[in-house]
Motif scaffolding. Structure first.
Motif, PDB file in Angstrom:
ATOM      1  N   TYR A 219       0.835  -1.203   0.000  1.00 23.67           N
ATOM      2  CA  TYR A 219       0.000   0.000   0.000  1.00 23.67           C
ATOM      3  C   TYR A 219       0.870   1.253   0.000  1.00 23.67           C
ATOM      4  O   TYR A 219       1.840   1.348   0.759  1.00 23.67           O
ATOM      5  CB  TYR A 219      -0.916  -0.015   1.223  1.00 23.67           C
ATOM      6  CG  TYR A 219      -1.737   1.248   1.396  1.00 23.67           C
ATOM      7  CD1 TYR A 219      -2.803   1.534   0.551  1.00 23.67           C
ATOM      8  CD2 TYR A 219      -1.437   2.148   2.419  1.00 23.67           C
ATOM      9  CE1 TYR A 219      -3.554   2.685   0.713  1.00 23.67           C
ATOM     10  CE2 TYR A 219      -2.187   3.311   2.594  1.00 23.67           C
ATOM     11  CZ  TYR A 219      -3.242   3.571   1.732  1.00 23.67           C
ATOM     12  OH  TYR A 219      -3.974   4.715   1.890  1.00 23.67           O
ATOM     13  N   ALA A 220       0.530   2.241  -0.851  1.00 19.86           N
ATOM     14  CA  ALA A 220       1.278   3.501  -0.882  1.00 19.86           C
ATOM     15  C   ALA A 220       0.473   4.637  -0.269  1.00 19.86           C
ATOM     16  O   ALA A 220       0.902   5.270   0.700  1.00 19.86           O
ATOM     17  CB  ALA A 220       1.643   3.847  -2.322  1.00 19.86           C
ATOM     18  N   CYS A 221      -0.702   4.888  -0.799  1.00 20.44           N
ATOM     19  CA  CYS A 221      -1.510   6.000  -0.284  1.00 20.44           C
ATOM     20  C   CYS A 221      -2.905   5.901  -0.887  1.00 20.44           C
ATOM     21  O   CYS A 221      -3.168   5.073  -1.755  1.00 20.44           O
ATOM     22  CB  CYS A 221      -0.896   7.352  -0.662  1.00 20.44           C
ATOM     23  SG  CYS A 221      -1.034   7.754  -2.409  1.00 20.44           S
ATOM     24  N   ALA A 253      -7.064   3.713  -3.637  1.00 14.41           N
ATOM     25  CA  ALA A 253      -5.903   3.242  -2.876  1.00 14.41           C
ATOM     26  C   ALA A 253      -4.866   2.740  -3.872  1.00 14.41           C
ATOM     27  O   ALA A 253      -5.192   1.960  -4.776  1.00 14.41           O
ATOM     28  CB  ALA A 253      -6.319   2.132  -1.933  1.00 14.41           C
ATOM     29  N   ARG A 254      -3.653   3.201  -3.725  1.00 11.12           N
ATOM     30  CA  ARG A 254      -2.594   2.782  -4.662  1.00 11.12           C
ATOM     31  C   ARG A 254      -1.703   1.736  -3.990  1.00 11.12           C
ATOM     32  O   ARG A 254      -1.188   1.957  -2.889  1.00 11.12           O
ATOM     33  CB  ARG A 254      -1.753   3.968  -5.108  1.00 11.12           C
ATOM     34  CG  ARG A 254      -0.709   3.595  -6.160  1.00 11.12           C
ATOM     35  CD  ARG A 254      -0.030   4.824  -6.746  1.00 11.12           C
ATOM     36  NE  ARG A 254       0.606   4.504  -8.013  1.00 11.12           N
ATOM     37  CZ  ARG A 254       1.919   4.298  -8.179  1.00 11.12           C
ATOM     38  NH1 ARG A 254       2.736   4.405  -7.137  1.00 11.12           N
ATOM     39  NH2 ARG A 254       2.416   3.991  -9.359  1.00 11.12           N
ATOM     40  N   TYR A 255      -1.544   0.621  -4.674  1.00 14.08           N
ATOM     41  CA  TYR A 255      -0.657  -0.450  -4.212  1.00 14.08           C
ATOM     42  C   TYR A 255       0.433  -0.648  -5.268  1.00 14.08           C
ATOM     43  O   TYR A 255       0.137  -0.693  -6.471  1.00 14.08           O
ATOM     44  CB  TYR A 255      -1.436  -1.754  -4.039  1.00 14.08           C
ATOM     45  CG  TYR A 255      -2.544  -1.653  -3.005  1.00 14.08           C
ATOM     46  CD1 TYR A 255      -2.328  -2.020  -1.681  1.00 14.08           C
ATOM     47  CD2 TYR A 255      -3.807  -1.198  -3.377  1.00 14.08           C
ATOM     48  CE1 TYR A 255      -3.352  -1.929  -0.745  1.00 14.08           C
ATOM     49  CE2 TYR A 255      -4.832  -1.093  -2.438  1.00 14.08           C
ATOM     50  CZ  TYR A 255      -4.591  -1.466  -1.131  1.00 14.08           C
ATOM     51  OH  TYR A 255      -5.606  -1.369  -0.208  1.00 14.08           O
ATOM     52  N   CYS A 256       1.670  -0.767  -4.822  1.00 10.82           N
ATOM     53  CA  CYS A 256       2.798  -0.942  -5.735  1.00 10.82           C
ATOM     54  C   CYS A 256       3.259  -2.393  -5.714  1.00 10.82           C
ATOM     55  O   CYS A 256       3.393  -3.001  -4.653  1.00 10.82           O
ATOM     56  CB  CYS A 256       3.965  -0.035  -5.335  1.00 10.82           C
ATOM     57  SG  CYS A 256       3.541   1.717  -5.350  1.00 10.82           S
ATOM     58  N   GLY A 257       3.506  -2.926  -6.890  1.00 11.94           N
ATOM     59  CA  GLY A 257       3.970  -4.304  -6.973  1.00 11.94           C
ATOM     60  C   GLY A 257       4.444  -4.631  -8.367  1.00 11.94           C
ATOM     61  O   GLY A 257       4.604  -3.716  -9.176  1.00 11.94           O
ATOM     62  N   ILE A 267      -1.751  -1.289  -8.541  1.00 18.96           N
ATOM     63  CA  ILE A 267      -3.194  -1.527  -8.506  1.00 18.96           C
ATOM     64  C   ILE A 267      -3.824  -0.280  -7.905  1.00 18.96           C
ATOM     65  O   ILE A 267      -3.418   0.159  -6.818  1.00 18.96           O
ATOM     66  CB  ILE A 267      -3.554  -2.776  -7.678  1.00 18.96           C
ATOM     67  CG1 ILE A 267      -2.982  -4.039  -8.341  1.00 18.96           C
ATOM     68  CG2 ILE A 267      -5.064  -2.890  -7.519  1.00 18.96           C
ATOM     69  CD1 ILE A 267      -3.166  -5.301  -7.521  1.00 18.96           C
ATOM     70  N   LEU A 268      -4.745   0.301  -8.635  1.00 20.05           N
ATOM     71  CA  LEU A 268      -5.487   1.450  -8.128  1.00 20.05           C
ATOM     72  C   LEU A 268      -6.901   0.968  -7.816  1.00 20.05           C
ATOM     73  O   LEU A 268      -7.676   0.657  -8.728  1.00 20.05           O
ATOM     74  CB  LEU A 268      -5.513   2.571  -9.168  1.00 20.05           C
ATOM     75  CG  LEU A 268      -4.143   3.195  -9.498  1.00 20.05           C
ATOM     76  CD1 LEU A 268      -4.224   4.044 -10.758  1.00 20.05           C
ATOM     77  CD2 LEU A 268      -3.645   4.038  -8.336  1.00 20.05           C
ATOM     78  N   ALA A 269      -7.199   0.857  -6.550  1.00 21.36           N
ATOM     79  CA  ALA A 269      -8.477   0.278  -6.124  1.00 21.36           C
ATOM     80  C   ALA A 269      -9.403   1.389  -5.627  1.00 21.36           C
ATOM     81  O   ALA A 269      -9.064   2.102  -4.672  1.00 21.36           O
ATOM     82  CB  ALA A 269      -8.238  -0.756  -5.020  1.00 21.36           C
ATOM     83  N   TYR A 270     -10.538   1.503  -6.290  1.00 22.38           N
ATOM     84  CA  TYR A 270     -11.516   2.534  -5.905  1.00 22.38           C
ATOM     85  C   TYR A 270     -12.007   2.274  -4.486  1.00 22.38           C
ATOM     86  O   TYR A 270     -12.337   1.139  -4.123  1.00 22.38           O
ATOM     87  CB  TYR A 270     -12.680   2.505  -6.893  1.00 22.38           C
ATOM     88  CG  TYR A 270     -13.815   3.437  -6.560  1.00 22.38           C
ATOM     89  CD1 TYR A 270     -13.586   4.771  -6.258  1.00 22.38           C
ATOM     90  CD2 TYR A 270     -15.132   2.977  -6.559  1.00 22.38           C
ATOM     91  CE1 TYR A 270     -14.628   5.621  -5.959  1.00 22.38           C
ATOM     92  CE2 TYR A 270     -16.192   3.825  -6.275  1.00 22.38           C
ATOM     93  CZ  TYR A 270     -15.923   5.148  -5.967  1.00 22.38           C
ATOM     94  OH  TYR A 270     -16.956   5.992  -5.670  1.00 22.38           O
ATOM     95  N   THR A 271     -12.046   3.314  -3.691  1.00 26.98           N
ATOM     96  CA  THR A 271     -12.491   3.190  -2.299  1.00 26.98           C
ATOM     97  C   THR A 271     -13.683   4.111  -2.078  1.00 26.98           C
ATOM     98  O   THR A 271     -13.517   5.256  -1.669  1.00 26.98           O
ATOM     99  CB  THR A 271     -11.361   3.555  -1.319  1.00 26.98           C
ATOM    100  OG1 THR A 271     -10.888   4.866  -1.650  1.00 26.98           O
ATOM    101  CG2 THR A 271     -10.215   2.590  -1.405  1.00 26.98           C
TER     102      THR A 271
END
Lengths: 273, 299
Positions: A219-221, A253-257, A267-271
């Motif tokens: 998770y980044a931000c 939510a931005r996840y780096c991988g 992954i940019l997951a709508y929250t």
């Protein structure tokens, strides 16, 4: 010269036929009789297009195909320009390797739609099978350009090994989406299946619906990415596909991988809320 | 020729070929888009000293911008391609990249000639930037403290831009000149393909080439139109004229300048204005000549 070349499948076929090479840019200079003589394959047997389809029209780069096409494979493979409008569901490999033009399928598409696509646009108003926008077996990269939009759901391995380009799935997407993606974007409006983005290098998954983030993503931000807004606006204006209320202005939510790589993928997951 | 009692002089505006770009700046609110646009177009009145000329073309509704946010359209002019790329990179980098929520898009997508200002700016991301292609156009996502700045990779260039279209408002008083100039600016405001690069769209210090009294001056005051030195110089001012203001226009092409001059001059023809003139250099320097009486034909 006619406005459109119409191909109508005469009857339901009992074994698959492969129409690879029947593309609007190839048909554009041909007369009606010459179009009917084009080669199609039934297993390992050569046949003529006119053996299965009624042909009406000539010398047009607009192609309209009708009938029960679920066992017709390879439609639009390698298309470089022009337009194909397919009324009904089609078989496998529709639009594979296309470099330009527009293919519009008013129905479902089988497996391997838009495989290794290089350019142009492929739209499926129904569902698509496995490996949409993915790579040929054993190939190092899948689609390298263009846009695939599936209004319904898609199967497994969507956008796997994609190098560039955009795959949009209006419904759910199966397991292993964006597997080993090199770059490019997969936008999913519905639920994203298990193990998304596994081995992704610089690919982006934009998940409007539910998604289980793999443990190898960090998770980044949470923020409002301008890119997602631009992307959703483009998809709406060009293809008429809308995300749920709030997705345009919402937080992601931005996840780096993925972890084995340099975490350049995301992954940019709508929250919502 | 007269329009509502205002004499249209038999002269022409002399204008130059320029390279032009159109930028679309968007932001979460119009206020922030405008904030970035005002900074980007700041100190960009004349290439002579500012190295570029720029101005706000019009405000854009969300339906008219690539990301469906409120925006501002800017026209940006320089004398050559090389300087256009440099100035764009400098100004986008210092004004859009720094402005909260702002993004920058190309407003000339069909132009075959491109400048990679966004590509040049990507290195601010120190190898943490990402690029994405949407609708065949590449965009750079540059990480910033706020989140992310989105800038299009390349910007189209209009090679047939025109700079220096102009007309002079010769009035009976400074108040009348200003009122007429404001009316002209209002008439031109928002017209597509044209900007007025000077403060409020108006110039009070028109210039001539070089100077008689000082060597090395590129330009000096246009004394022929300065009322206070009328007895000391070869004045071009008609009797009764006590103040002159100039409207300078830059456009994406000559027809855009022509349309805007026509609208502006028509609005400026009002009580207290004696004549409308134009600035030129005898027709020897600029390839574009806008003859006032042709521009205003049939008004």
């Amino acid at each position: 010269m006619s406005d459109v070349v119409r191909l109508t499948l005469r009857s339901v076929i009992d074994q698959p036929i492969d129409c690879e090479g029947i593309t609007p840019d190839r048909l554009a200079p041909l007369a009606e009789a010459d179009i009917a003589k084009l080669t199609v394959w039934v297993g390992s047997r050569q046949a003529r297009l006119g053996d299965f389809f009624d042909v009406k029209g000539e010398r047009s780069d607009r192609l309209s195909i009708e009938g029960d096409l679920r066992r017709v494979d390879g439609l639009g493979v390698g298309t470089s320009g022009g337009e194909i409008l397919i009324h009904g569901s089609v078989g496998r490999r529709v639009g594979a390797g296309m470099t330009g033009g527009w293919i519009d399928i008013r129905g479902d598409a089988g497996d391997d739609a838009g495989l290794a696509m290089q350019g142009g646009a492929l739209r499926v108003t129904g569902n698509a099978g496995d490996r949409v926008g993915a790579a040929h077996p054993g190939a190092s990269k899948g689609m390298v350009g263009g846009e695939i939009v599936v209004n319904g759901s898609a199967g497994t391995d969507a956008a796997a090994r994609a190098r560039r380009g955009l795959v949009v799935v209006g419904g759910d997407v199966g397991a292993d989406a964006a597997r080993a993606m090199i770059a490019g974007t997969l936008l999913v409006f519905g639920r994203t299946g298990a193990d998304p983005g596994r081995g992704s290098k610089r690919g982006s998954i934009v998940a409007i619906g539910p998604i289980d983030i793999p443990s190898t993503y960090e998770y980044a931000c949470t923020y409002q990415p301008g890119y997602v807004r631009l992307l959703l606006t483009h998809v709406y204006r060009r293809y008429g596909l809308t995300a749920e209320n709030g997705a345009l202005d919402g937080n992601y939510a931005r996840y780096c991988g993925d972890a084995p790589s340099q975490r350049k993928g995301e992954i940019l997951a709508y929250t919502p809320g | 020729m007269e329009i509502r009692g205002v004499f249209i002089q038999d002269t022409f505006a002399e204008a130059f070929g320029m390279r032009a770009a159109r930028l679309i700046i968007t932001a979460r609110t119009f206020r922030w888009a405008r904030a970035a646009a005002l900074k980007l177009t700041g100190f960009a009145t004349s290439v002579i000293a500012c190295k570029c000329e720029a101005g706000i073309e019009r405000e854009l509704a969300p339906a008219d911008t690539p990301d469906a946010r409120p925006g501002v359209s800017i026209l940006f002019f320089t004398m050559d391609m090389d300087s256009l790329g440099k100035r764009l990179t400098e100004r986008i980098g210092q004004t859009v990249l720094t402005c909260p929520t702002a993004s920058c898009f190309d407003g000339l997508p069909d132009a075959p000639d491109r400048l990679g200002a966004g590509r040049a700016l990507r290195v601010f991301g120190d190898r943490l930037q990402m690029s994405k292609v949407v609708g065949g156009q590449r965009y750079w996502r540059i990480p910033v403290m706020e989140g992310e700045c989105l800038i299009q990779e390349s910007f189209g260039v209009q090679k047939k831009g025109v700079g220096g279209g102009n007309f002079l408002i010769l009035a009976t008083s400074a108040d009348n000149a200003l009122t007429a100039a404001e009316a002209a600016v209002k008439a031109i405001d928002g017209m597509p393909g044209v900007i007025l690069p000077f403060p409020g769209g108006v110039v009070r210090s028109g210039s001539k080439v070089g100077a008689r009294g000082y060597k090395g001056m590129i330009a000096s005051t246009n004394d022929a139109y300065c009322p206070t030195v009328r007895p000391r110089t070869k004045s071009e001012l008609p009797e009764g004229v006590h103040s002159v203001l100039e409207i300078v226009l830059d456009g994406l092409d000559a027809p855009a300048i022509n349309r805007a001059m026509r609208a502006g001059i028509d609005a400026a023809c009002r009580p207290g204005v004696k004549a409308i003139g134009a600035g030129n250099y005898g027709g020897k320097l600029g390839p574009y000549h806008f003859h006032l009486r042709q521009v205003m034909a049939d008004v």
